[in-house]
Design an enzyme around this catalytic site. Structure first.
Site, PDB file in Angstrom:
ATOM      1  CG  ASP A 114      -2.068   0.976   1.093  1.00  0.00           C
ATOM      2  OD1 ASP A 114      -2.526   1.187  -0.046  1.00  0.00           O
ATOM      3  OD2 ASP A 114      -2.509   1.523   2.102  1.00  0.00           O
ATOM      4  CG  HIS A 121      -4.103  10.920   2.431  1.00  0.00           C
ATOM      5  ND1 HIS A 121      -5.079  10.918   3.398  1.00  0.00           N
ATOM      6  CD2 HIS A 121      -3.237   9.920   2.768  1.00  0.00           C
ATOM      7  CE1 HIS A 121      -4.836   9.964   4.277  1.00  0.00           C
ATOM      8  NE2 HIS A 121      -3.724   9.346   3.924  1.00  0.00           N
ATOM      9  CD  GLU A 187      -5.855   4.698   4.497  1.00  0.00           C
ATOM     10  OE1 GLU A 187      -5.220   4.066   3.630  1.00  0.00           O
ATOM     11  OE2 GLU A 187      -5.314   5.292   5.443  1.00  0.00           O
ATOM     12  CD  GLU A 189      -5.538   2.709  -0.096  1.00  0.00           C
ATOM     13  OE1 GLU A 189      -4.768   2.039  -0.803  1.00  0.00           O
ATOM     14  OE2 GLU A 189      -5.404   2.844   1.134  1.00  0.00           O
ATOM     15  CG  ASP A 221      -5.541  -0.331   3.521  1.00  0.00           C
ATOM     16  OD1 ASP A 221      -5.662  -1.531   3.791  1.00  0.00           O
ATOM     17  OD2 ASP A 221      -4.561   0.347   3.882  1.00  0.00           O
ATOM     18  NE  ARG A 225      -7.227   6.748   9.449  1.00  0.00           N
ATOM     19  CZ  ARG A 225      -6.540   6.620   8.324  1.00  0.00           C
ATOM     20  NH1 ARG A 225      -5.291   6.183   8.364  1.00  0.00           N
ATOM     21  NH2 ARG A 225      -7.091   6.904   7.166  1.00  0.00           N
ATOM     22  CD  GLN A 228      -2.258   4.342  10.670  1.00  0.00           C
ATOM     23  OE1 GLN A 228      -3.480   4.374  10.508  1.00  0.00           O
ATOM     24  NE2 GLN A 228      -1.415   4.805   9.778  1.00  0.00           N
ATOM     25  CE  LYS A 241      -3.154   2.324   7.198  1.00  0.00           C
ATOM     26  NZ  LYS A 241      -3.996   3.081   6.263  1.00  0.00           N
ATOM     27  CB  THR A 245      -7.209  -4.716   2.372  1.00  0.00           C
ATOM     28  OG1 THR A 245      -6.293  -4.234   3.360  1.00  0.00           O
ATOM     29  CG2 THR A 245      -7.143  -3.824   1.144  1.00  0.00           C
ATOM     30  CD  GLU A 346      -7.287  13.237   3.749  1.00  0.00           C
ATOM     31  OE1 GLU A 346      -6.941  14.226   3.085  1.00  0.00           O
ATOM     32  OE2 GLU A 346      -7.409  12.093   3.264  1.00  0.00           O
TER      33      GLU A 346
END
Length: 399
Positions: A114, A121, A187, A189, A221, A225, A228, A241, A245, A346
């Protein structure tokens, strides 16, 4: 024009023809190609070609390993079968209504990497966590940053996502605690699926990208948070993570995306030769993110700083090999506007600016029961538009 009765604005017309794996009734999973709201049984439709036996398998890997010339030949044959009325009687019995089939993971995943390729971002994350410094790290515009993920937890669209558990430590806590993630995120992607492998010790040059990458899919993904944030210093993403996925069921062939190729954004630095752009392999994809069927973001892939060709070149420049079925993803796709941000981190600015939904509820991060769906479209040949299907998942409580 195809002899099928398709709407003029279909996203799955003759210029697309994405590949997937499906099962119909009691049949074992097998490879198919989507045309409109049908799936064509490839092994049956392409018989008696001996090479068509690869499509009777439960993954696309055997076909993808055959290489670019074979990919082009099969695509040309499919166009012929689906446009020449003379083939209709032989082909039509092998079409299955999309509503009657069950999609499966379209390929057996080898390695999963990834990346972190969106400048918007990366800059937003930097502003949140390093407010008094340059939002981008010194290396960011010199190389595509990425990490190796866990291929065994790549799952097909529709798979429920169990909220992960682990260590987390809030800024106001002295010691870590253990429990369900409080900051579960998405996420949005774009993923790239490797068909032709490379040899160990031999880098894949940037201009060899279309010789190795078979096609493109959508990726969510899922990210914790809080797990992480506590674990990622000093080595990077791990349990935050690796729990899931999700990938979309349809792989759009790279050959179908010729009309979507555009020039990459201007570079701020002269790139090292192995990353120098020789072809325009930025792609004009428009993503859409929905939470509980409400659109919350429309990220533009065209704004990505690093192209998929550069990602592959960097991933192999040290001599690392790629295998058939390897998947690498772009990282969160975000644009310059607030409604173009591809993750809740975000969109809610780290939880400080909750996102309001139409039902009156608010979100900083995902709640149990939330359903997330990511879709995308791209320009196709002859003024058409191409669809990628959707990648979706519903959050289940921690176990």
């Amino acid at each position: 024009m195809t002899w099928l009765d398709l709407p003029a604005d279909t996203l799955f017309g003759i210029t697309n023809l994405p590949y997937g794996v499906y099962s119909h009734g009691s049949e074992a999973p097998r490879c198919g190609v989507r045309i409109g709201d049908h799936v064509l049984d490839l092994a049956a439709a392409l018989a008696p070609d001996p090479a068509a036996e690869a499509f009777a398998a439960p993954t696309l890997n055997a076909f993808m390993a055959q290489g670019r010339d074979r990919w082009s030949a099969v695509r040309a044959r499919l166009v012929e079968l689906l446009t020449d009325e003379a083939h209709r009687a032989a082909v039509e019995p092998h079409l299955r209504p999309l509503a009657e089939v069950r999609p499966h993971l379209p390929f057996e995943v080898g390695d999963y990497v990834d990346f972190y390729a969106s400048e918007h971002h990366a800059s937003n994350i930097g502003r949140m966590f390093r407010p008094n410094t340059d939002p981008l790290t010194p290396n960011w515009k010199h190389l595509p940053i990425g990490y190796h993920g866990r291929s065994g937890t790549v799952v097909p669209s529709g798979t429920p996502i169990v909220r992960p558990r682990g260590q987390r430590k809030a800024p106001d806590e002295t010691f870590p605690t253990f429990g369900p993630s409080r900051r579960l995120d998405i996420e949005a992607e774009v993923g790239f699926v490797v068909g032709t492998p490379s040899a160990l010790g031999e880098p894949v040059s940037i201009d060899a990208f279309p010789d190795h990458v078979f096609g493109v899919c959508l990726v969510n993904d899922w990210s914790s948070r809080d797990l992480q944030a506590w674990e990622y210093v000093p080595l990077g993403p791990f349990l935050g993570k690796s729990f899931a996925t999700s990938v979309s069921p349809w792989i759009v062939p790279l050959e179908a995306l010729e009309a979507a190729r555009i020039a990459p954004p201007p570079r701020d630095h002269t790139l090292l030769p192995y990353l120098s752009d020789t072809d325009n392999w930025a792609l004009d994809l428009s993503l859409e993110v929905r939470v509980n069927d409400q659109v919350v973001s429309r990220p533009p892939f065209s704004t990505m700083y690093w192209t998929p060709a550069q990602m592959l070149a960097h991933m192999t420049v040290n001599g690392a090999s790629v295998r058939t079925g390897d998947l690498y993803a772009s990282g969160t796709v975000s644009g310059p506007e607030r409604d173009q941000r591809g993750c809740l981190m975000e969109l809610s600015w780290g939880g400080r600016e909750p996102l309001k939904l139409d039902d009156g509820s608010v979100r900083t991060f995902l709640e149990d029961g939330d359903e997330v769906t990511i879709t995308a479209v791209a320009p196709g040949a002859n003024g058409t538009r191409l669809g990628f299907g959707e990648v979706t998942g519903t959050v289940l409580p921690a176990r």
